[in-house]
Design an enzyme around this catalytic site. Structure first.
Site, short mmCIF file in Angstrom:
data_model
loop_
_atom_site.label_atom_id
_atom_site.label_comp_id
_atom_site.label_asym_id
_atom_site.label_seq_id
_atom_site.Cartn_x
_atom_site.Cartn_y
_atom_site.Cartn_z
N HIS A 197 0.82 -1.21 0.00
CA HIS A 197 0.00 0.00 0.00
C HIS A 197 0.86 1.26 0.00
O HIS A 197 0.58 2.22 -0.73
CB HIS A 197 -0.95 -0.01 1.19
CG HIS A 197 -1.85 -1.20 1.20
ND1 HIS A 197 -2.82 -1.40 0.24
CD2 HIS A 197 -1.93 -2.27 2.04
CE1 HIS A 197 -3.45 -2.54 0.48
NE2 HIS A 197 -2.94 -3.08 1.56
N HIS A 223 -3.10 -0.55 -8.19
CA HIS A 223 -2.93 0.84 -7.75
C HIS A 223 -1.54 1.35 -8.07
O HIS A 223 -1.37 2.51 -8.47
CB HIS A 223 -3.18 0.94 -6.24
CG HIS A 223 -4.63 0.90 -5.87
ND1 HIS A 223 -5.06 0.80 -4.56
CD2 HIS A 223 -5.75 0.94 -6.62
CE1 HIS A 223 -6.38 0.78 -4.54
NE2 HIS A 223 -6.81 0.87 -5.77
#
Length: 256
Positions: A197, A223
């Site tokens: 992340h 992402h």
């Protein structure tokens, strides 16, 4: 409830180069909601890493907020940086400690924060890891009950590896704690220098830094791919992704 951490991630690169210190009051959204990092992940994983790049920012949680009503409130203070320092993280080093915070709001009578902590500690212990996890029985927001747990590991080479999990209706507190611990163990076993992340969150700052930046991540997420593409389009910076053992090295020469 809109995500306060996602809003912070949107405005922070702009605040980084403001002409004077920035003081923002962000209200009504959720501090800890699904499909978003927890506010304590931002505080204890992202911001310390950015501080090492020369960007000083602090977050004060006035009220925790959760799905669906939100009603959280956060104060963000940023001291802009004239020039961001590059990030060079290519060694995991040795694990020094694991810390965390288990939060529940108006759920103290059900010992939600304690149960999350206990399950996380047990899961970590089963894989040979010890941790210190703070319990916060919060009473800042009577309009919306909720919970979360955030864990982070620090290494001798300055790495900060994080993981979190959110409490939901019908989801046992023990499952929340186990989820966060399992995520962290998966990262630690791979020995990256950033977690999956943090990897995509750092892309804008690497592109804007002065000099060459690099880190190691265990896998390339959607992402990360999207952020690399977008920042390349916006800045002209070119990122290089290459295989290094069982990890992926992400590097670029910043425009700063």
């Amino acid at each position: 409830a809109g995500s306060i951490p996602m809003l912070i991630m949107t405005v922070l690169p702009i605040c980084a180069f403001a002409e004077k210190p920035v003081d923002l009051r962000i209200m009504r959204g959720g501090t800890d909601v699904s499909h978003s990092p927890t506010i304590n992940y931002i505080r204890n994983v992202l911001l310390p890493r950015l501080n090492m790049m020369g960007l000083s920012a602090q977050i004060k949680v006035v009220r925790y907020g959760y799905y669906p009503k939100g009603m959280g409130e956060v104060h963000l203070k940023v001291n802009p940086s004239r020039r961001l320092k590059p990030l060079w993280l290519t060694e995991f080093g040795e694990l020094e400690k694991i810390e965390g915070i288990s939060v529940c709001t108006f759920l103290e009578e059900r010992k939600v924060a304690e149960r999350q902590k206990k399950a996380a500690l047990k899961t970590l212990k089963n894989d040979g890891y010890d941790a210190e996890i703070q319990v916060l029985n919060d009473r800042s927001n009577p309009l919306q009950k909720g919970s979360s747990i955030t864990l982070w590991a620090k290494t001798s080479k300055g790495c900060i590896i994080g993981a979190d999990a959110i409490g939901e209706l019908g989801k046992r507190s023990e499952d929340v704690g186990r989820e966060a611990a399992t995520k962290l163990i998966e990262e630690l076993e791979a020995k990256p220098t950033v977690d999956v992340h943090l990897a995509d969150m750092l892309i804008p700052y690497m592109a804007l830094a002065h000099g060459r930046s690099a880190y190691l991540v265990r896998t390339v997420t959607d992402h990360l791919e999207t952020n690399v593409w977008l920042i390349e389009e916006l800045t002209g910076v070119k990122f290089k992704l290459s295989k290094v053992g069982n990890l992926i090295k992400v590097e670029c020469e910043g425009v700063g």
